[in-house]
Design a protein around this motif. Sequence first.
Motif, PDB file in Angstrom:
ATOM      1  N   ALA A 147       0.840  -1.211   0.000  1.00 16.19           N
ATOM      2  CA  ALA A 147       0.000   0.000   0.000  1.00 16.19           C
ATOM      3  C   ALA A 147       0.873   1.259   0.000  1.00 16.19           C
ATOM      4  CB  ALA A 147      -0.933  -0.006   1.203  1.00 16.19           C
ATOM      5  N   ILE A 148       1.912   1.277   0.818  1.00 12.86           N
ATOM      6  CA  ILE A 148       2.827   2.421   0.864  1.00 12.86           C
ATOM      7  C   ILE A 148       3.534   2.592  -0.479  1.00 12.86           C
ATOM      8  CG2 ILE A 148       4.977   3.296   1.906  1.00 12.86           C
ATOM      9  CD1 ILE A 148       4.014   1.901   4.540  1.00 12.86           C
ATOM     10  N   ALA A 149       4.046   1.479  -1.032  1.00 10.44           N
ATOM     11  CA  ALA A 149       4.732   1.535  -2.319  1.00 10.44           C
ATOM     12  C   ALA A 149       3.791   2.022  -3.425  1.00 10.44           C
ATOM     13  CB  ALA A 149       5.302   0.165  -2.681  1.00 10.44           C
ATOM     14  N   THR A 150       2.528   1.625  -3.340  1.00 14.49           N
ATOM     15  CA  THR A 150       1.542   2.061  -4.335  1.00 14.49           C
ATOM     16  C   THR A 150       1.375   3.576  -4.310  1.00 14.49           C
ATOM     17  OG1 THR A 150       0.354  -0.037  -4.168  1.00 14.49           O
ATOM     18  CG2 THR A 150      -0.854   1.820  -5.115  1.00 14.49           C
ATOM     19  N   VAL A 151       1.244   4.132  -3.127  1.00 11.00           N
ATOM     20  CA  VAL A 151       1.088   5.587  -3.008  1.00 11.00           C
ATOM     21  C   VAL A 151       2.325   6.296  -3.555  1.00 11.00           C
ATOM     22  CG1 VAL A 151       0.879   7.508  -1.370  1.00 11.00           C
ATOM     23  CG2 VAL A 151      -0.523   5.452  -1.066  1.00 11.00           C
ATOM     24  N   ILE A 152       3.496   5.876  -3.113  1.00 18.31           N
ATOM     25  CA  ILE A 152       4.742   6.526  -3.544  1.00 18.31           C
ATOM     26  C   ILE A 152       4.927   6.410  -5.055  1.00 18.31           C
ATOM     27  CG2 ILE A 152       7.278   6.411  -3.412  1.00 18.31           C
ATOM     28  CD1 ILE A 152       6.883   5.508  -0.441  1.00 18.31           C
ATOM     29  N   MET A 153       4.778   5.211  -5.585  1.00 21.62           N
ATOM     30  CA  MET A 153       5.022   5.008  -7.008  1.00 21.62           C
ATOM     31  C   MET A 153       3.924   5.612  -7.881  1.00 21.62           C
ATOM     32  SD  MET A 153       7.988   3.883  -7.269  1.00 21.62           S
ATOM     33  CE  MET A 153       7.913   3.790  -9.056  1.00 21.62           C
ATOM     34  N   SER A 154       2.701   5.709  -7.381  1.00 17.66           N
ATOM     35  CA  SER A 154       1.637   6.381  -8.143  1.00 17.66           C
ATOM     36  C   SER A 154       1.962   7.859  -8.305  1.00 17.66           C
ATOM     37  CB  SER A 154       0.288   6.213  -7.445  1.00 17.66           C
ATOM     38  OG  SER A 154      -0.099   4.873  -7.437  1.00 17.66           O
ATOM     39  N   ILE A 155       2.434   8.457  -7.232  1.00 16.65           N
ATOM     40  CA  ILE A 155       2.820   9.875  -7.294  1.00 16.65           C
ATOM     41  C   ILE A 155       3.990  10.054  -8.250  1.00 16.65           C
ATOM     42  CG2 ILE A 155       3.835  11.773  -5.963  1.00 16.65           C
ATOM     43  CD1 ILE A 155       2.137  10.687  -3.548  1.00 16.65           C
ATOM     44  N   LEU A 156       5.001   9.198  -8.117  1.00 11.70           N
ATOM     45  CA  LEU A 156       6.169   9.309  -8.988  1.00 11.70           C
ATOM     46  C   LEU A 156       5.828   9.004 -10.445  1.00 11.70           C
ATOM     47  CD1 LEU A 156       8.937   7.645  -6.792  1.00 11.70           C
ATOM     48  CD2 LEU A 156       8.637  10.081  -7.265  1.00 11.70           C
ATOM     49  N   SER A 157       5.050   7.957 -10.689  1.00  9.80           N
ATOM     50  CA  SER A 157       4.762   7.525 -12.055  1.00  9.80           C
ATOM     51  C   SER A 157       3.750   8.412 -12.762  1.00  9.80           C
ATOM     52  CB  SER A 157       4.235   6.093 -12.058  1.00  9.80           C
ATOM     53  OG  SER A 157       5.180   5.218 -11.538  1.00  9.80           O
TER      54      SER A 157
END
Length: 165
Positions: A147-157
């Motif tokens: 879930a944390i990785a999803t938030v971070i990578m969604s923002i970055l991607s």
Amino acid sequence: MNKLAAAFAATLGKYVSKEVVVFIISMVPILELRGGLLVSSILEVPITTAIPLCIVGNIIPIPFILLFIKQIFKWMKKIKIFRGIIEKLENRAMSKSDSIRKYEFWGLVLFVGIPLPGTGAWTGSLIAALLDVDFKKAILAELLGIAIATVIMSILSYGLLGALL
């Protein structure tokens, strides 16, 4: 990782839809959810489609790794050609295990959740299995990490990368 994900997407994209490409990339070690979200942004898959595909793709291997990797490694070590590779994989994973060993649950959450090279659900599952972390605790920690990785990578991607494209 970007080049690897792009090459994977270009090769697979000839045979399956871009959504299937994103799903498969999310299941592959090293690329995982991070690569899936990067590729989904590049392929212009809507974020509302990409996130569930990446999360499910990243979750599918976890229980199998946690339950079976030690037995698979034990069997593979009996075969001379695989012994060195397996020992190298185990040593590499265990070299990254300090935070998980020390903080167990929260260490595993952060290990899976913070997108750095060599971290993620595959390696986190391997380390958790090798350290004999309780199955339920490991699953929950990995889900929170994803879930944390999803938030971070969604923002970055989709945010940062989307602004640059």
